[in-house]
Scaffold this motif. Structure first.
Motif: not given
Length: 377
Positions: A144-167
């Motif tokens: 479960y904790q491993r999946d949570e870490i993966f989900a957080r990484k996905l969230a970070v990646e999603s925010n990064r993609r949102l920044g690229f999208y805005s630019d």
């Protein structure tokens, strides 16, 4: 007896496990890393065996959990989950979690052979049950904790993609604005080069917007975007309102501490009412001078809320009809017979499951299973 053998050879067994652990690649076990692992489990195993030799052998499940793989809160489940979490943070794999406890089993077997120590079949059965539960709980929390870490990484990646999208959006919008301003200032035809620049910029903007709408549609059903509320606060509110004397004055309520990091998503009021219905039902049928036990804990990606009563066990056929409207499970016919039906409907509406398990001669355990969420910091 096995518990005497384990107690007398505790330090030797721990050292044997440490040697086995350190012999594996990438695994150097310090006393701190093993604090929630083998030593604590060994102590719990010893206490389990001692309780099973006492006049109340069934109480051992509160230390090490039941047989058969049923999810239940116990001392073993709590410490094993912490050990699994610790190993994940140290960068180890799930097979190393399993090996940590397998080492103890091997160490006990080796030492017993060396000392020619005879043990009873029931004692080995208890050892196997405890090992089964501790490995299951450690691996479950690790995963479960491993999946949570993966989900957080996905969230970070999603925010990064949102920044690229805005630019990108800003760049294409800037190009379109400049082309339009140039065409307007020079009274240029949109069929020329400036018009082509404006057209390409608008097409790019349309493509970006379409892609973002597709992402929104995919995420619109994700419950993680809803507000998360505290499991421990909800349980505390239920306990504050609970009245074990509603049916008779000799029943007591015992509540295990709840991890404050655990959260739920859904209709809080409906879930609170549903659990309260189940608790009042337990008060109603529990025998005098006994207790109702409420535990709420995380197990993998689920939250489990267990309500254990002492009704004496269920009559044949009652388990299958308990959640039907107007169904009554005992001689006490007070109430409408709709409480458990309403509770089940409310829990189902929040992506949960309500089930009951008979404990013959003792009582029954109602379990509410709901999706697990971590409270935001």
């Amino acid at each position: 007896m096995l518990h005497e053998f384990l107690r007398n050879n505790r330090e030797d067994l721990i050292e044997r496990c440490r040697v086995k652990v350190n012999a594996r690649p990438r695994r150097d076990a310090s006393p701190g890393q093993l604090q929630n692992g083998v030593p604590m489990f060994l102590d719990q195993l010893i206490r389990t065996l001692e309780v099973e030799e006492s006049t109340r052998p069934t109480e051992s499940t509160r230390i090490s959990g039941p047989a058969g793989g049923a999810q239940a809160l116990s001392e073993v489940s709590v410490t094993a989950a912490q050990h699994g979490k610790d190993l994940l943070e140290l960068g180890f794999s799930v097979d190393q979690v399993v090996h940590d406890y397998g080492d103890l089993c091997q160490a006990i077997t080796d030492l017993a052979v060396e000392r020619d120590a005879p043990f009873q079949v029931d004692e080995f059965r208890t050892l196997n049950r405890c090992l089964d539960n501790v490995i299951s709980d450690a691996v479950t929390e690790f995963s479960y904790q491993r999946d949570e870490i993966f989900a957080r990484k996905l969230a970070v990646e999603s925010n990064r993609r949102l920044g690229f999208y805005s630019d990108e959006l800003r760049n294409h919008l800037g190009t379109a604005s400049l082309a339009f301003a140039a065409a307007k200032a020079g009274n240029l035809s949109l069929g020329g080069a400036t018009g082509s620049i404006l057209e390409r910029a608008l097409i790019s903007l349309e493509k970006l917007i379409d892609e973002s709408l597709d992402d929104v549609r995919l995420q619109s059903s994700d419950p993680a975007i809803l507000d998360v509320f505290s499991l421990s606060k909800m349980i505390q509110e239920i306990v504050n309102a609970a009245d074990p004397t509603a049916s008779h004055g000799t029943c007591t309520l015992h509540v295990q501490p709840v991890d404050t990091s655990l959260g739920l998503v859904g209709n809080r009021e409906r879930l609170l009412t549903a659990v309260a219905y189940i608790l009042q039902d337990a008060f109603k049928f529990t025998k005098p001078n006994t207790e109702v036990l409420l535990t709420a804990y995380g197990a993998a990606d689920r939250i489990l809320i267990d309500i254990r009563d002492h009704c004496g066990g269920l009559a044949p056929g009652v388990e299958e009809t308990m959640f039907l409207p107007y169904s009554q499970r005992g001689s006490n016919r007070t109430g409408s017979g709709l409480g458990l039906t309403i509770a089940q409907q409310s829990i189902n509406a929040n992506n949960g499951i309500l089930s009951v398990r008979d404990v013959p001669g003792t009582g029954c355990i109602f379990t509410v299973s709901l999706p697990r969420h971590t409270l935001p910091n």
